[in-house]
Design a protein around this motif. Structure first.
Motif, PDB file in Angstrom:
ATOM      1  N   LEU A 413      -6.081 -10.544   0.984  1.00 49.60           N
ATOM      2  CA  LEU A 413      -6.957 -11.524   0.319  1.00 49.60           C
ATOM      3  C   LEU A 413      -7.796 -11.088  -0.404  1.00 49.60           C
ATOM      4  O   LEU A 413      -7.887 -11.692  -1.522  1.00 49.60           O
ATOM      5  CB  LEU A 413      -7.647 -12.274   1.638  1.00 49.60           C
ATOM      6  N   THR A 414      -8.477  -9.957  -0.192  1.00 50.49           N
ATOM      7  CA  THR A 414      -9.266  -9.361  -1.200  1.00 50.49           C
ATOM      8  C   THR A 414      -8.636  -8.824  -2.479  1.00 50.49           C
ATOM      9  O   THR A 414      -8.986  -8.942  -3.479  1.00 50.49           O
ATOM     10  CB  THR A 414     -10.262  -8.332  -0.656  1.00 50.49           C
ATOM     11  N   GLN A 415      -7.475  -8.290  -2.158  1.00 48.66           N
ATOM     12  CA  GLN A 415      -6.661  -7.534  -3.527  1.00 48.66           C
ATOM     13  C   GLN A 415      -6.160  -8.544  -4.265  1.00 48.66           C
ATOM     14  O   GLN A 415      -6.178  -8.656  -5.521  1.00 48.66           O
ATOM     15  CB  GLN A 415      -5.884  -6.480  -3.039  1.00 48.66           C
ATOM     16  N   ILE A 416      -5.528  -9.644  -3.818  1.00 47.14           N
ATOM     17  CA  ILE A 416      -5.023 -10.822  -4.392  1.00 47.14           C
ATOM     18  C   ILE A 416      -6.296 -11.541  -5.032  1.00 47.14           C
ATOM     19  O   ILE A 416      -6.115 -12.261  -6.310  1.00 47.14           O
ATOM     20  CB  ILE A 416      -4.293 -11.865  -3.379  1.00 47.14           C
ATOM     21  N   ALA A 417      -7.373 -11.678  -4.361  1.00 49.17           N
ATOM     22  CA  ALA A 417      -8.557 -12.141  -5.091  1.00 49.17           C
ATOM     23  C   ALA A 417      -8.929 -11.632  -6.404  1.00 49.17           C
ATOM     24  O   ALA A 417      -9.437 -11.954  -7.382  1.00 49.17           O
ATOM     25  CB  ALA A 417      -9.640 -12.339  -4.168  1.00 49.17           C
ATOM     26  N   LEU A 418      -8.898 -10.250  -6.401  1.00 47.91           N
ATOM     27  CA  LEU A 418      -9.200  -9.308  -7.421  1.00 47.91           C
ATOM     28  C   LEU A 418      -8.270  -9.229  -8.656  1.00 47.91           C
ATOM     29  O   LEU A 418      -8.628  -8.950  -9.787  1.00 47.91           O
ATOM     30  CB  LEU A 418      -9.923  -7.851  -6.876  1.00 47.91           C
ATOM     31  N   ARG A 419      -7.098  -9.344  -8.227  1.00 47.57           N
ATOM     32  CA  ARG A 419      -6.085  -9.238  -9.277  1.00 47.57           C
ATOM     33  C   ARG A 419      -4.811  -9.914  -8.746  1.00 47.57           C
ATOM     34  O   ARG A 419      -3.789  -9.833  -7.888  1.00 47.57           O
ATOM     35  CB  ARG A 419      -5.454  -7.651  -8.956  1.00 47.57           C
ATOM     36  N   ALA A 420      -4.642 -11.225  -9.494  1.00 44.62           N
ATOM     37  CA  ALA A 420      -3.601 -12.340  -9.139  1.00 44.62           C
ATOM     38  C   ALA A 420      -2.367 -11.638  -9.009  1.00 44.62           C
ATOM     39  O   ALA A 420      -1.335 -12.153  -8.312  1.00 44.62           O
ATOM     40  CB  ALA A 420      -3.829 -13.417 -10.168  1.00 44.62           C
ATOM     41  N   GLU A 421      -1.881 -10.887  -9.940  1.00 46.82           N
ATOM     42  CA  GLU A 421      -0.577 -10.259 -10.006  1.00 46.82           C
ATOM     43  C   GLU A 421       0.063  -9.778  -8.739  1.00 46.82           C
ATOM     44  O   GLU A 421       1.251  -9.605  -8.626  1.00 46.82           O
ATOM     45  CB  GLU A 421      -0.256  -9.449 -11.146  1.00 46.82           C
ATOM     46  N   LEU A 422      -0.976  -9.196  -7.997  1.00 48.76           N
ATOM     47  CA  LEU A 422      -0.663  -8.544  -6.837  1.00 48.76           C
ATOM     48  C   LEU A 422      -0.003  -9.372  -5.725  1.00 48.76           C
ATOM     49  O   LEU A 422       0.922  -8.851  -4.928  1.00 48.76           O
ATOM     50  CB  LEU A 422      -1.829  -7.885  -6.212  1.00 48.76           C
ATOM     51  N   GLN A 423      -0.204 -10.762  -5.961  1.00 43.55           N
ATOM     52  CA  GLN A 423       0.434 -11.729  -4.671  1.00 43.55           C
ATOM     53  C   GLN A 423       1.924 -11.563  -4.869  1.00 43.55           C
ATOM     54  O   GLN A 423       2.685 -11.542  -4.176  1.00 43.55           O
ATOM     55  CB  GLN A 423      -0.135 -12.897  -4.940  1.00 43.55           C
ATOM     56  N   SER A 424       2.402 -11.700  -6.131  1.00 43.87           N
ATOM     57  CA  SER A 424       3.980 -11.735  -6.584  1.00 43.87           C
ATOM     58  C   SER A 424       4.484 -10.552  -6.056  1.00 43.87           C
ATOM     59  O   SER A 424       5.542 -10.291  -5.521  1.00 43.87           O
ATOM     60  CB  SER A 424       4.034 -12.025  -7.956  1.00 43.87           C
TER      61      SER A 424
END
Length: 502
Positions: A413-424
């Protein structure tokens, strides 16, 4: 909160992109008491910062309470799920209600807050996106955890890899870097510029956000707008050198993935019940093998079947049977015959009053696994889902794989919040098909004595794989992204941690 405070570098870069000077975390909780505040400080630990964390009493379901914490002016809003408090179905309904309130609150703003929300059931993700049409990322947590569990069943030891990738402990994490100066280069050339990192691939802008291209084919070139995906101990190691510092990598074609074949049957005993079991059953149905899942829990079978009807449609390749029993009873555990199974999966019980009670049942059950095994049969692979991170120290790694779901989800949740590209990137790693992380004997890549990690990187690249690290078979310990010149003596005692295309 701890994840945000520990992600100092990522947080700073995120705030710079938003034009914000410093980090300020506001927690909106329904019942704030002195005891609640102290428990929160204790849980966050030594990184707690009174000047950066503000606690406010209120419900996100009440629009006026969202105004009270100036939600419309936040850079990012995180909405975690609450399975113990409300149950998974009710939690999803209330999360979508909060998203609707936030959409109304931020309506007309030039830059609405970015929202990252946890939804338990994947089929409701599209509703969550519809409820908040501005920039958002929706994490389907049941699917994520079920894939983690299933992948650990198929590749025992994988939890140690994800422990490092999805935590702030010493080791490596996944970083995204804009390689403007490397645009136009082929993937074979890129490795030469990163002596302290492993290049996993890239993400490319698309109409739906970002398209991940992990373990890319040899003819892949860096296009304008692409971002590189790197495994490294820190962001500084992801900075490309001014000129190539290593010879060019030759990249071949990835061999066919290993398959157990349609005649193989994987026998899995699931001990405990929660809202993730239907997703786990569906996950096993996506693999090229047949599975027999026996679920043993105190939860009435009728309740389980009702939840299964609302979940993903099970595959014919998965045979699911139920036993209504308390597996913490030694005689019941004996009757279940864990020694006849390939794997035993302990699921955190969300029907208990707390995570502590759920973990107590899991820990007790794990101690009893050995008793029936001693009387005949082999010890199965054991995977345990724990809900309280403090209990991880009570379990030896020799007893089984650990999936501490709150830690994994908090990090995501936090890493995706800080860097959108990480979700993919995480979607690709956890999804069926595409790429997966697996272990293969080092002897398949080299017979040299000694052999270095750089030698393994080149051998893996030659067959279309990406070497991530090395695992010791005797201890199960994993070294991700070791120094390129580090050498080992015996290939027979090592496995390569490798990223393959399935």
């Amino acid at each position: 909160i701890r994840e945000l405070l520990l992600s100092e570098g990522r947080t700073r870069r995120f705030l710079d992109r938003r034009g914000v000077q410093g980090l300020q975390i506001v927690l909106l909780a329904e019942k704030v008491t002195a005891t609640f505040a102290q428990n929160l400080r204790d849980a966050v630990g030594p990184v707690w910062d009174e000047h950066r964390v503000t606690i406010r009493s209120g419900s996100p379901l009440q629009p006026e309470h969202l105004v009270r914490v100036a939600a419309a002016h936040a850079s990012v809003i995180l909405i975690p799920g609450a399975d113990f408090v409300r149950g998974s179905v009710q939690s999803d309904v209330q999360t979508i209600k909060v998203l609707l309130s936030l959409a109304a609150l931020a309506s007309g703003q030039e830059q609405p807050p970015r929202v990252v929300a946890e939804i338990f059931e994947a089929k409701k993700v599209h509703l969550a996106r519809k409820a908040y049409p501005a920039e958002s990322e929706i994490l389907a947590s049941d699917g994520v955890i079920s894939r983690l569990l299933a992948q650990n069943v198929r590749h025992p030891g994988l939890s140690r890899v994800y422990d490092e990738l999805l935590s702030h402990e010493e080791g490596n994490e996944i970083y995204i870097r804009e390689p403007e100066e490397l645009t136009g280069l082929e993937i074979e050339e890129l490795h030469r510029y990163f002596p302290g990192a492993v290049l996993m691939g890239l993400v490319r802008p698309s109409a739906r956000g970002f398209e991940p291209i992990l373990n890319p084919p040899s003819d892949t070139r860096v296009a304008s707008g692409d971002r590189l995906v790197l495994l490294a101990p820190g962001y500084d190691e992801c900075r490309p050198s001014g000129s190539p510092v290593r010879p060019r990598f030759e990249r071949g074609t990835c061999p066919p993935s290993e398959s157990s074949g349609t005649d193989a049957v994987r026998r899995v005993l699931v001990l405990g019940w929660n809202h993730r079991v239907p997703a786990l059953a569906a996950e096993f149905g996506t693999y090229d093998e047949r599975s027999e899942m026996q679920v043993a829990s105190k939860v009435p079978i009728s309740d389980r079947e009702a939840l299964l009807k609302h979940g993903p449609t099970p595959s014919p390749a998965v045979t699911l049977t139920h036993v209504e029993v308390d597996f913490t009873d030694p005689e019941a555990m004996q009757a279940l015959g864990p020694g006849t199974k390939d794997s035993v999966v302990f699921m955190g019980a969300d029907w208990t009053d707390s995570a502590e009670e759920s973990d107590a049942r899991t820990l007790m059950g794990s101690l009893m696994i050995d008793e029936p095994v001693r009387e005949g049969g082999r010890r199965p692979t054991v995977i345990m889902e724990l809900l309280d991170p403090d209990n991880a120290s009570l379990v030896s790694r020799s007893r089984g794989e650990l999936i501490i779901s709150p830690l994994f989800l908090s990090h995501l949740l936090t890493q995706i919040a800080l860097r959108a590209e990480l979700q993919s990137v995480f979607d690709e790693l956890f999804a069926v098909g595409g790429v997966e992380i697996t272990f293969r004997p080092v002897a398949l890549y080299t017979q040299s004595r000694p052999f270095s990690f750089e030698e393994l990187e080149r051998a893996a690249s030659a067959v279309g794989e990406t070497a991530l690290g090395v695992r010791a078979r005797s201890t199960g310990s994993v070294e991700l992204n070791p120094p390129k010149t580090k050498a080992w003596d015996d290939p027979s005692d090592r496995d390569l941690v490798t990223l393959v295309t399935t």
